[in-house]
Design an enzyme around this catalytic site. Structure first.
Site, PDB file in Angstrom:
ATOM      1  N   SER A 135      17.242  12.553  -9.220  1.00 38.03           N
ATOM      2  CA  SER A 135      18.639  12.234  -8.925  1.00 38.03           C
ATOM      3  C   SER A 135      18.986  10.891  -9.546  1.00 38.03           C
ATOM      4  O   SER A 135      18.119  10.023  -9.704  1.00 38.03           O
ATOM      5  CB  SER A 135      18.857  12.159  -7.409  1.00 38.03           C
ATOM      6  OG  SER A 135      20.131  11.630  -7.091  1.00 38.03           O
ATOM      7  N   TYR A 148      16.024   9.045   0.865  1.00 42.99           N
ATOM      8  CA  TYR A 148      16.360   9.929  -0.252  1.00 42.99           C
ATOM      9  C   TYR A 148      16.058   9.240  -1.578  1.00 42.99           C
ATOM     10  O   TYR A 148      15.433   9.828  -2.472  1.00 42.99           O
ATOM     11  CB  TYR A 148      17.834  10.314  -0.177  1.00 42.99           C
ATOM     12  CG  TYR A 148      18.276  11.341  -1.192  1.00 42.99           C
ATOM     13  CD1 TYR A 148      18.297  12.696  -0.872  1.00 42.99           C
ATOM     14  CD2 TYR A 148      18.683  10.970  -2.476  1.00 42.99           C
ATOM     15  CE1 TYR A 148      18.710  13.642  -1.795  1.00 42.99           C
ATOM     16  CE2 TYR A 148      19.087  11.902  -3.405  1.00 42.99           C
ATOM     17  CZ  TYR A 148      19.106  13.241  -3.062  1.00 42.99           C
ATOM     18  OH  TYR A 148      19.508  14.175  -3.993  1.00 42.99           O
TER      19      TYR A 148
END
Length: 246
Positions: A135, A148
């Protein structure tokens, strides 16, 4: 054939769609059995697709999944480690529990390690490739996304470490998506994003799952044979813009 984890919906489903359109056979693996079966039934019109229920953090389940792939297909040419917890918001750091922290890391990072580890024999036999879905949050952050971000940053580092260890037999790359609208098309049509959302991207729009699927399909193909150990950012140019609130 290719194995795509976390492919019942969203980016994973988009990747499976692109691979099927490129002529791959695909195994969709996901912890959500109902959604996974529905995705496999929907995508069966595009080619050979199977669904396997899989919790990537369960090593025994990972081993069973790879055994089934060998039994049903006899080979594995590509692995896409996409499974992860989609919601990046883990709340204030002082309230983040160890259990929640471990859940984010175990699903995205440890799960990718486990599936890769047990896929190596088949991938070596075929001269296959691995793509890890990281990401842009591995490179930049919003507040309250520590777990995350750590899981995705670890995945980028795992990618280049694996590329060095597994080459020249197996290539390993990562793709870091930016803002991808993973909502069903009907919902996107009935509740469109704002013009401002699209304008923040140099290409003029928010991304779609198939944008990531097209890149993954290329990275798994022989045409990407000179690319390994890389993290390719696919974000419509958003992270290259300096945006200031006025």
């Amino acid at each position: 054939m290719a194995l795509v984890t976390g492919a019942a919906r969203g980016i994973g489903k988009g990747i499976a769609t692109s691979l099927l359109r490129a002529g791959w056979s695909v195994v969709i693996a996901d912890i959500d059995e109902l959604a996974g079966q529905a995705a496999a039934e929907e995508l069966a019109r595009l080619g050979v697709v199977e669904f396997v229920t899989l919790d990537v953090s369960d090593e025994a389940a990972v081993i069973r999944c790879l055994e089934r792939i060998e039994e049903d297909f006899g080979q594995l040419d590509g692995l896409v480690n996409n499974a992860g917890i989609a919601d990046p918001d883990s709340g204030p750091l002082e309230q983040l529990t160890l259990e929640a922290w471990n859940r984010w890391l175990t699903t995205s990072l440890t799960g990718s390690f486990l599936v890769s580890k047990h896929a190596l024999r088949l991938l070596r036999e075929s001269g296959g490739a691995i793509v890890n879905i990281a990401s842009t949050r591995a490179l930049q952050s919003e507040a309250n996304t520590e777990a995350y971000a750590a899981s995705k940053g670890g995945l980028v580092a795992l990618t280049h470490a694996m590329a060095v260890s597994l080459g020249p037999d197996i290539r390993v790359n990562a793709v870091s998506p930016g803002w991808i609208d993973t909502r069903p098309p009907a919902l996107q049509a009935s509740d469109p994003l704002r013009a401002l959302d699209h304008e923040q991207h140099s290409v003029g729009r928010v991304g779609q799952p198939e944008d990531i699927g097209a890149l993954v399909s290329f990275l798994l193909s022989p045409e990407a044979g000179f690319i390994t150990g890389q993290n390719l950012v696919a974000d419509g140019g958003m992270t290259r813009q300096m945006l200031y609130a006025e």
